[in-house]
Design an enzyme around this catalytic site. Structure first.
Site, short mmCIF file in Angstrom:
data_model
loop_
_atom_site.label_atom_id
_atom_site.label_comp_id
_atom_site.label_asym_id
_atom_site.label_seq_id
_atom_site.Cartn_x
_atom_site.Cartn_y
_atom_site.Cartn_z
N ARG A 61 0.83 -1.22 0.00
CA ARG A 61 0.00 0.00 0.00
C ARG A 61 0.86 1.26 0.00
O ARG A 61 0.45 2.32 -0.47
CB ARG A 61 -0.98 -0.02 1.17
CG ARG A 61 -2.08 -1.06 0.98
CD ARG A 61 -2.99 -1.15 2.18
NE ARG A 61 -2.33 -1.70 3.34
CZ ARG A 61 -2.31 -2.98 3.68
NH1 ARG A 61 -2.94 -3.86 2.94
NH2 ARG A 61 -1.68 -3.39 4.76
N GLU A 98 5.41 -9.50 14.61
CA GLU A 98 4.83 -9.81 15.93
C GLU A 98 5.46 -11.10 16.48
O GLU A 98 5.86 -11.15 17.64
CB GLU A 98 3.32 -9.95 15.77
CG GLU A 98 2.57 -9.85 17.06
CD GLU A 98 1.07 -9.97 16.84
OE1 GLU A 98 0.63 -9.92 15.67
OE2 GLU A 98 0.37 -10.13 17.85
P1 AMP Z 1 4.29 -2.68 11.94
O1 AMP Z 1 5.55 -3.20 11.34
O2 AMP Z 1 3.82 -3.45 13.14
O3 AMP Z 1 4.35 -1.19 12.20
O4 AMP Z 1 3.13 -2.94 10.87
C1 AMP Z 1 2.97 -2.08 9.79
C2 AMP Z 1 2.65 -2.81 8.51
O5 AMP Z 1 1.67 -3.84 8.71
C3 AMP Z 1 2.08 -1.84 7.50
O6 AMP Z 1 2.64 -2.15 6.22
C4 AMP Z 1 0.58 -2.07 7.55
O7 AMP Z 1 0.04 -2.02 6.26
C5 AMP Z 1 0.39 -3.45 8.18
N1 AMP Z 1 -0.55 -3.44 9.34
C6 AMP Z 1 -0.22 -3.69 10.64
N2 AMP Z 1 -1.30 -3.62 11.43
C7 AMP Z 1 -2.35 -3.30 10.63
C8 AMP Z 1 -3.75 -3.06 10.88
N3 AMP Z 1 -4.30 -3.14 12.11
N4 AMP Z 1 -4.53 -2.72 9.82
C9 AMP Z 1 -3.99 -2.64 8.57
N5 AMP Z 1 -2.69 -2.86 8.28
C10 AMP Z 1 -1.87 -3.19 9.30
#
Ligand code: AMP
Length: 178
Positions: A61, A98
């Protein structure tokens, strides 16, 4: 101009892709011409008129938003992809998920040392992906000016983590929880 109500343009899908996750679906915002334009305008606003050499977008995205942001800033666009998707020689960086870790990569010659780069993705949660992307950009000598996201999930702490790492962060809407 009235403040934009980005939250109402974003659809929430409970329990996707896993039970307990509230998936913040920005395809509804992208499909709304006014909301899409407004989001891109607001993401670029602090850098309008300043020299940004490259916009780096995170798969997938971040490509849609990053392409529009790059066009608006008359900057080049650099894709940061999951490993194994780019055809030329790449540099790679592991990042935390995670559970466990994964790797992202970009072309080794995508950024020249000293270029000013804006990082773009749709959402920041734990910040694992964005922190990995910043490290990757820095290994190529990029000056990471800022990281921009439409959505912040502040309870997961990613935006704060990036700020503590010295990166300025711009987000347009925050949702509580995860
Ligand atoms: P993070 O690495 O945990 O910051 O996760 C960010 C990435 O995961 C981004 O590319 C987001 O598109 C996707 N992502 C994580 N959590 C969500 C969520 N609750 N809704 C949509 N996309 C998410």
């Amino acid at each position: 101009m009235l403040p934009a109500d980005f939250a109402s343009s974003i659809r929430t899908i409970p329990n996707y892709p896993k039970p307990g996750i509230l998936f913040r679906d920005i395809t509804t915002l992208l499909g709304d011409a006014r909301a899409f334009r407004r989001a891109v305008d607001e993401l670029v606003q602090p850098w309008a008129g300043s020299k940004i050499d490259k916009v780096a977008g995170i798969e997938a995205r971040g490509f849609i938003l990053g392409g529009a942001v790059a066009h608006q800033l008359s900057a080049g666009f650099v894709p940061i992809r999951k490993k194994g998707k780019l055809p030329h020689q790449t540099v790679r960086m592991a990042y935390a998920l995670e559970y466990g870790e994964d790797e992202i990569e970009m072309h080794v010659d995508a950024i020249a040392p000293g270029e000013r780069v804006l990082l773009v993705d749709d959402l920041i949660a734990t910040g694992g992906t964005a922190t990995g992307a910043v490290k990757l950009l820095k290994t190529c000598g990029a000056v990471v000016e800022a990281a921009c996201f439409i959505v912040d999930l502040p309870d997961l702490g990613g935006a704060d983590k990036l700020r503590q790492a010295g990166v300025s962060v711009r987000t347009l809407v925050a949702f509580p929880g995860h």
